[in-house]
Design a protein around this motif. Structure first.
Motif, PDB file in Angstrom:
ATOM      1  N   GLN A 226       0.142   8.584 -11.918  1.00  0.00           N
ATOM      2  CA  GLN A 226      -0.296   7.281 -11.394  1.00  0.00           C
ATOM      3  C   GLN A 226       0.501   6.106 -11.962  1.00  0.00           C
ATOM      4  O   GLN A 226      -0.025   5.014 -12.133  1.00  0.00           O
ATOM      5  CB  GLN A 226      -1.805   7.057 -11.658  1.00  0.00           C
ATOM      6  CG  GLN A 226      -2.694   8.110 -11.026  1.00  0.00           C
ATOM      7  CD  GLN A 226      -2.523   8.195  -9.519  1.00  0.00           C
ATOM      8  OE1 GLN A 226      -2.752   7.225  -8.821  1.00  0.00           O
ATOM      9  NE2 GLN A 226      -2.098   9.326  -9.007  1.00  0.00           N
TER      10      GLN A 226
ATOM     11  N   ARG B 222       7.955  10.530  -6.367  1.00  0.00           N
ATOM     12  CA  ARG B 222       6.651  10.578  -5.687  1.00  0.00           C
ATOM     13  C   ARG B 222       5.734  11.622  -6.343  1.00  0.00           C
ATOM     14  O   ARG B 222       4.547  11.373  -6.516  1.00  0.00           O
ATOM     15  CB  ARG B 222       6.830  10.834  -4.192  1.00  0.00           C
ATOM     16  CG  ARG B 222       7.483   9.617  -3.505  1.00  0.00           C
ATOM     17  CD  ARG B 222       7.455   9.681  -2.007  1.00  0.00           C
ATOM     18  NE  ARG B 222       6.106   9.780  -1.470  1.00  0.00           N
ATOM     19  CZ  ARG B 222       5.251   8.762  -1.323  1.00  0.00           C
ATOM     20  NH1 ARG B 222       5.581   7.549  -1.687  1.00  0.00           N
ATOM     21  NH2 ARG B 222       4.059   8.966  -0.800  1.00  0.00           N
TER      22      ARG B 222
ATOM     23  N   TYR C  62       4.613  10.185  -9.685  1.00  0.00           N
ATOM     24  CA  TYR C  62       3.575   9.165  -9.484  1.00  0.00           C
ATOM     25  C   TYR C  62       2.232   9.806  -9.126  1.00  0.00           C
ATOM     26  O   TYR C  62       1.185   9.398  -9.624  1.00  0.00           O
ATOM     27  CB  TYR C  62       3.998   8.174  -8.387  1.00  0.00           C
ATOM     28  CG  TYR C  62       3.062   6.998  -8.303  1.00  0.00           C
ATOM     29  CD1 TYR C  62       3.251   5.889  -9.113  1.00  0.00           C
ATOM     30  CD2 TYR C  62       1.980   6.998  -7.434  1.00  0.00           C
ATOM     31  CE1 TYR C  62       2.383   4.808  -9.067  1.00  0.00           C
ATOM     32  CE2 TYR C  62       1.105   5.922  -7.372  1.00  0.00           C
ATOM     33  CZ  TYR C  62       1.313   4.827  -8.188  1.00  0.00           C
ATOM     34  OH  TYR C  62       0.454   3.771  -8.138  1.00  0.00           O
ATOM     35  N   ALA C  63       2.265  10.822  -8.279  1.00  0.00           N
ATOM     36  CA  ALA C  63       1.027  11.505  -7.883  1.00  0.00           C
ATOM     37  C   ALA C  63       0.337  12.107  -9.109  1.00  0.00           C
ATOM     38  O   ALA C  63      -0.884  12.091  -9.218  1.00  0.00           O
ATOM     39  CB  ALA C  63       1.337  12.588  -6.853  1.00  0.00           C
TER      40      ALA C  63
ATOM     41  N   GLY D 170       8.593   4.127  -2.156  1.00  0.00           N
ATOM     42  CA  GLY D 170       7.337   3.482  -1.773  1.00  0.00           C
ATOM     43  C   GLY D 170       6.382   3.290  -2.931  1.00  0.00           C
ATOM     44  O   GLY D 170       5.183   3.101  -2.727  1.00  0.00           O
TER      45      GLY D 170
ATOM     46  N   ASN E  24       0.854  -1.188   0.000  1.00  0.00           N
ATOM     47  CA  ASN E  24       0.000   0.000   0.000  1.00  0.00           C
ATOM     48  C   ASN E  24       0.894   1.244   0.000  1.00  0.00           C
ATOM     49  O   ASN E  24       1.549   1.534   1.009  1.00  0.00           O
ATOM     50  CB  ASN E  24      -0.899  -0.017   1.244  1.00  0.00           C
ATOM     51  CG  ASN E  24      -1.804   1.197   1.323  1.00  0.00           C
ATOM     52  OD1 ASN E  24      -1.714   2.137   0.522  1.00  0.00           O
ATOM     53  ND2 ASN E  24      -2.679   1.203   2.304  1.00  0.00           N
ATOM     54  N   ILE E  25       0.914   1.982  -1.113  1.00  0.00           N
ATOM     55  CA  ILE E  25       1.827   3.134  -1.202  1.00  0.00           C
ATOM     56  C   ILE E  25       1.511   4.212  -0.171  1.00  0.00           C
ATOM     57  O   ILE E  25       2.365   5.022   0.142  1.00  0.00           O
ATOM     58  CB  ILE E  25       1.883   3.740  -2.628  1.00  0.00           C
ATOM     59  CG1 ILE E  25       0.560   4.381  -3.019  1.00  0.00           C
ATOM     60  CG2 ILE E  25       2.326   2.725  -3.646  1.00  0.00           C
ATOM     61  CD1 ILE E  25       0.689   5.297  -4.213  1.00  0.00           C
ATOM     62  N   ASN E  26       0.305   4.211   0.380  1.00  0.00           N
ATOM     63  CA  ASN E  26      -0.047   5.201   1.403  1.00  0.00           C
ATOM     64  C   ASN E  26       0.623   4.929   2.747  1.00  0.00           C
ATOM     65  O   ASN E  26       0.569   5.760   3.650  1.00  0.00           O
ATOM     66  CB  ASN E  26      -1.564   5.276   1.576  1.00  0.00           C
ATOM     67  CG  ASN E  26      -2.235   5.761   0.298  1.00  0.00           C
ATOM     68  OD1 ASN E  26      -1.737   6.653  -0.379  1.00  0.00           O
ATOM     69  ND2 ASN E  26      -3.355   5.157  -0.044  1.00  0.00           N
ATOM     70  N   ASP E  27       1.255   3.760   2.893  1.00  0.00           N
ATOM     71  CA  ASP E  27       1.991   3.448   4.127  1.00  0.00           C
ATOM     72  C   ASP E  27       3.357   4.134   4.169  1.00  0.00           C
ATOM     73  O   ASP E  27       4.032   4.118   5.179  1.00  0.00           O
ATOM     74  CB  ASP E  27       2.227   1.929   4.235  1.00  0.00           C
ATOM     75  CG  ASP E  27       0.963   1.171   4.600  1.00  0.00           C
ATOM     76  OD1 ASP E  27       0.033   1.788   5.158  1.00  0.00           O
ATOM     77  OD2 ASP E  27       0.910  -0.041   4.332  1.00  0.00           O
ATOM     78  N   TRP E  28       3.756   4.743   3.062  1.00  0.00           N
ATOM     79  CA  TRP E  28       5.101   5.310   2.942  1.00  0.00           C
ATOM     80  C   TRP E  28       5.294   6.524   3.843  1.00  0.00           C
ATOM     81  O   TRP E  28       4.390   7.323   4.056  1.00  0.00           O
ATOM     82  CB  TRP E  28       5.343   5.740   1.493  1.00  0.00           C
ATOM     83  CG  TRP E  28       6.744   6.202   1.246  1.00  0.00           C
ATOM     84  CD1 TRP E  28       7.811   5.430   0.897  1.00  0.00           C
ATOM     85  CD2 TRP E  28       7.247   7.546   1.301  1.00  0.00           C
ATOM     86  NE1 TRP E  28       8.937   6.210   0.742  1.00  0.00           N
ATOM     87  CE2 TRP E  28       8.612   7.512   0.984  1.00  0.00           C
ATOM     88  CE3 TRP E  28       6.664   8.776   1.608  1.00  0.00           C
ATOM     89  CZ2 TRP E  28       9.411   8.652   0.947  1.00  0.00           C
ATOM     90  CZ3 TRP E  28       7.462   9.914   1.574  1.00  0.00           C
ATOM     91  CH2 TRP E  28       8.820   9.846   1.247  1.00  0.00           C
ATOM     92  N   ASN E  29       6.489   6.622   4.402  1.00  0.00           N
ATOM     93  CA  ASN E  29       6.923   7.848   5.077  1.00  0.00           C
ATOM     94  C   ASN E  29       8.452   7.911   4.968  1.00  0.00           C
ATOM     95  O   ASN E  29       9.076   6.945   4.526  1.00  0.00           O
ATOM     96  CB  ASN E  29       6.427   7.915   6.535  1.00  0.00           C
ATOM     97  CG  ASN E  29       6.951   6.776   7.377  1.00  0.00           C
ATOM     98  OD1 ASN E  29       8.125   6.430   7.324  1.00  0.00           O
ATOM     99  ND2 ASN E  29       6.069   6.167   8.152  1.00  0.00           N
TER     100      ASN E  29
END
Length: 110
Positions: free
Chosen positions: A59, A52, A55-56, A102, A20-25
């Motif tokens: 996509q 990043r 990708y944003a 990520g 899950n790319i939203n887990d990235w930090n």
């Protein structure tokens, strides 16, 4: 495979790419980089943050050729070339930098 960051388990696939790319930090990025044998410098972060943003917007994680051209356009030819990017990410700027950022594995990466 999974990464442990601040007591939280973050799932990754068998190659180490985040599920899950939203887990990235940034802490996780540092951990992944360390696993890859990379000591993150401002130049590394510049490429990771560029990926990043790319990708944003699109996509998709760019293949190396696309990445090189896009970086050259934004940061100039000194940074938008294979030699520079492979010095930062010796195992492949597309694959290795995307993993640290990520992002999913870029299309066309083996």
């Amino acid at each position: 495979m999974a990464y442990e960051v601040n007591g939280k388990t973050i799932e990754a696939d068998e190659e180490g790419f985040l599920v899950n790319i939203n887990d990235w930090n940034e802490e996780l990025a540092g951990l992944v980089a360390k696993d890859e044998g990379i000591d993150m410098s401002p130049e590394h972060w510049e490429v990771v943050n560029f990926l990043r943003e790319y990708y944003a917007e699109y996509q998709i994680a760019p293949a190396v050729r696309v990445l090189t051209k896009a970086i050259a356009k934004k940061m100039g030819p000194d940074k938008g070339n294979n030699k520079y990017l492979y010095e930062l990410f010796p195992y492949g700027p597309g694959k290795q930098a995307c993993k640290i950022a990520g992002l999913p594995k870029p299309t066309g990466c083996v």
